[in-house]
Design a protein around this motif. Sequence first.
Motif, PDB file in Angstrom:
ATOM      1  N   GLY A 151       3.596   8.099 -14.211  1.00  0.00           N
ATOM      2  CA  GLY A 151       3.183   8.583 -12.902  1.00  0.00           C
ATOM      3  C   GLY A 151       3.168   7.510 -11.840  1.00  0.00           C
ATOM      4  O   GLY A 151       2.524   7.676 -10.795  1.00  0.00           O
ATOM      5  N   ALA A 152       3.864   6.398 -12.096  1.00  0.00           N
ATOM      6  CA  ALA A 152       3.907   5.292 -11.134  1.00  0.00           C
ATOM      7  C   ALA A 152       5.350   5.037 -10.717  1.00  0.00           C
ATOM      8  O   ALA A 152       6.274   5.160 -11.517  1.00  0.00           O
ATOM      9  N   GLU A 153       5.536   4.656  -9.476  1.00  0.00           N
ATOM     10  CA  GLU A 153       6.875   4.403  -8.952  1.00  0.00           C
ATOM     11  C   GLU A 153       6.926   3.036  -8.279  1.00  0.00           C
ATOM     12  O   GLU A 153       6.130   2.735  -7.389  1.00  0.00           O
ATOM     13  N   ILE A 154       7.853   2.199  -8.719  1.00  0.00           N
ATOM     14  CA  ILE A 154       8.048   0.882  -8.107  1.00  0.00           C
ATOM     15  C   ILE A 154       8.940   1.043  -6.880  1.00  0.00           C
ATOM     16  O   ILE A 154      10.025   1.628  -6.963  1.00  0.00           O
ATOM     17  N   VAL A 155       8.485   0.521  -5.756  1.00  0.00           N
ATOM     18  CA  VAL A 155       9.279   0.609  -4.532  1.00  0.00           C
ATOM     19  C   VAL A 155       9.856  -0.746  -4.124  1.00  0.00           C
ATOM     20  O   VAL A 155      10.765  -0.815  -3.288  1.00  0.00           O
ATOM     21  N   LYS A 156       9.347  -1.826  -4.730  1.00  0.00           N
ATOM     22  CA  LYS A 156       9.863  -3.151  -4.393  1.00  0.00           C
ATOM     23  C   LYS A 156       9.497  -4.126  -5.503  1.00  0.00           C
ATOM     24  O   LYS A 156       8.417  -4.040  -6.092  1.00  0.00           O
ATOM     25  N   VAL A 157      10.418  -5.036  -5.795  1.00  0.00           N
ATOM     26  CA  VAL A 157      10.155  -6.085  -6.773  1.00  0.00           C
ATOM     27  C   VAL A 157       9.979  -7.406  -6.034  1.00  0.00           C
ATOM     28  O   VAL A 157      10.840  -7.813  -5.243  1.00  0.00           O
ATOM     29  N   LEU A 158       8.851  -8.067  -6.308  1.00  0.00           N
ATOM     30  CA  LEU A 158       8.522  -9.342  -5.670  1.00  0.00           C
ATOM     31  C   LEU A 158       8.767 -10.478  -6.662  1.00  0.00           C
ATOM     32  O   LEU A 158       9.006 -10.231  -7.848  1.00  0.00           O
ATOM     33  N   GLU A 199       5.663  -3.906  -6.493  1.00  0.00           N
ATOM     34  CA  GLU A 199       4.882  -3.122  -5.531  1.00  0.00           C
ATOM     35  C   GLU A 199       5.099  -1.646  -5.822  1.00  0.00           C
ATOM     36  O   GLU A 199       6.230  -1.177  -5.934  1.00  0.00           O
ATOM     37  N   LEU A 200       3.999  -0.909  -5.958  1.00  0.00           N
ATOM     38  CA  LEU A 200       4.071   0.507  -6.288  1.00  0.00           C
ATOM     39  C   LEU A 200       3.932   1.359  -5.035  1.00  0.00           C
ATOM     40  O   LEU A 200       3.419   0.915  -4.008  1.00  0.00           O
ATOM     41  N   ALA A 201       4.419   2.589  -5.137  1.00  0.00           N
ATOM     42  CA  ALA A 201       4.216   3.539  -4.051  1.00  0.00           C
ATOM     43  C   ALA A 201       2.720   3.700  -3.819  1.00  0.00           C
ATOM     44  O   ALA A 201       1.953   3.903  -4.759  1.00  0.00           O
ATOM     45  N   GLY A 202       2.286   3.584  -2.599  1.00  0.00           N
ATOM     46  CA  GLY A 202       0.862   3.625  -2.291  1.00  0.00           C
ATOM     47  C   GLY A 202       0.302   2.261  -1.965  1.00  0.00           C
ATOM     48  O   GLY A 202      -0.845   2.151  -1.526  1.00  0.00           O
ATOM     49  N   GLY A 203       1.100   1.199  -2.213  1.00  0.00           N
ATOM     50  CA  GLY A 203       0.696  -0.134  -1.792  1.00  0.00           C
ATOM     51  C   GLY A 203       0.148  -1.028  -2.880  1.00  0.00           C
ATOM     52  O   GLY A 203      -0.037  -2.229  -2.674  1.00  0.00           O
ATOM     53  N   GLU A 204      -0.155  -0.503  -4.059  1.00  0.00           N
ATOM     54  CA  GLU A 204      -0.683  -1.330  -5.137  1.00  0.00           C
ATOM     55  C   GLU A 204       0.376  -2.308  -5.640  1.00  0.00           C
ATOM     56  O   GLU A 204       1.574  -1.997  -5.691  1.00  0.00           O
ATOM     57  N   THR A 205      -0.060  -3.500  -6.020  1.00  0.00           N
ATOM     58  CA  THR A 205       0.847  -4.467  -6.639  1.00  0.00           C
ATOM     59  C   THR A 205       0.365  -4.778  -8.049  1.00  0.00           C
ATOM     60  O   THR A 205      -0.828  -4.731  -8.343  1.00  0.00           O
ATOM     61  N   MET A 206       1.334  -5.079  -8.926  1.00  0.00           N
ATOM     62  CA  MET A 206       1.024  -5.412 -10.312  1.00  0.00           C
ATOM     63  C   MET A 206       1.744  -6.707 -10.667  1.00  0.00           C
ATOM     64  O   MET A 206       2.941  -6.854 -10.419  1.00  0.00           O
TER      65      MET A 206
END
Length: 386
Positions: free
Chosen positions: A201-208, A213-220
Amino acid sequence: MENVVILGAGYAGMAAATQLAARTKGRDDVRVTLVNPQATFTERLRLHMTGTGQQVARFDIPELLAGTGARFVRGWVTAVDADAKTVRIDDERVLHYDTLVYALGTVADTVPGVDDHAYTLNSFQDAELLADRLTRLGSGTVVVAGTGLTGVESAAEIAEQHPGLDVVLLGRGEPGANMREKPRAYLQAALERLGVTVRAGAEIVKVLPDAVELAGGETMHADVVLWTSGTRAAPLAAAAGLATDERGRIVTDATLRSVTHPDVYAVGDAAAIKQGYGVMHGTCQGGMPAGVHAAVSIFRVLQGKQPKVFRFGYYHTPVSLGRGDAVVQFTHPDDRPRRLFLTGRPAVRYKETVTASPWPTYGRMKKLPASGAFWPRGGRFTRGVR
């Protein structure tokens, strides 16, 4: 002279080349040419093993073609001119064709940052780069982006081969979502046993550089990111004026010919092949029969006949869960799961048989009389044309 040029020596391209060469062997009026960037066959089904530093068998394409009469040309295809019927290789050489078989496959469909900060399994070389990085990492977090079958197999392999790493499998869907409840539960339990953390249920929108960075602004945090989420075809076909779908795949008619250029056949992952149940998804399971069918169709045209309609049905979904475990979900022809499935060692043996199946298939094709065809079906080989 009828010049047939086959672009791409993956499962579909190799099947087309060996099949057509066998049927036209000894004819002076037909030339079969296979073009590929490397002289070594890439077993995409085993790239998750290469990516964890395991040694796999290597197959030399010229050796696979030996005795067939097919010509091998090594080089990168940089352009196709569908109107002039030419293929440009490495921007230096030009091949002319009368019939083209387009089997260039697909690559990872990425988001911003993947090219700079993530690894893929697009090629053997990409897998080797990942293996080197994992070996040097020692400890840390590996995020596998994509909960499809490639992501599941990769996460399991990394966790088993590098137990000191924290492996996170992250994607929009649930792992094994297309399986029935029991095999899906077995798959998920195997991932848990291997220590893989699953986040659906998580979507990555950018790789740092050190995170995703996940949809919604969270980073992992992530020390390594392996991108396995979705595929797309190269823009070569669209640039050539061939009709393509939203993923860049060539749209074919019922006989696997381009709907805009009937002298171009499209097979494998780079083709949008419609069946009664929808558009086929790219697998070796479907790529090899499509390659065989294209070859048979070309041979029929050379005989003054019309190509036949291509029909394909799925048979199974085999998934490795490390070296000692696997799950196989058998399917209906439209890819809906059946009740039958395998797990554990029987599934491992079954999947290994299926994974190894191209090599005896290609060998049989080299010796094939012009009256029949072979294609793999669940590790077995059947004669005839579908």
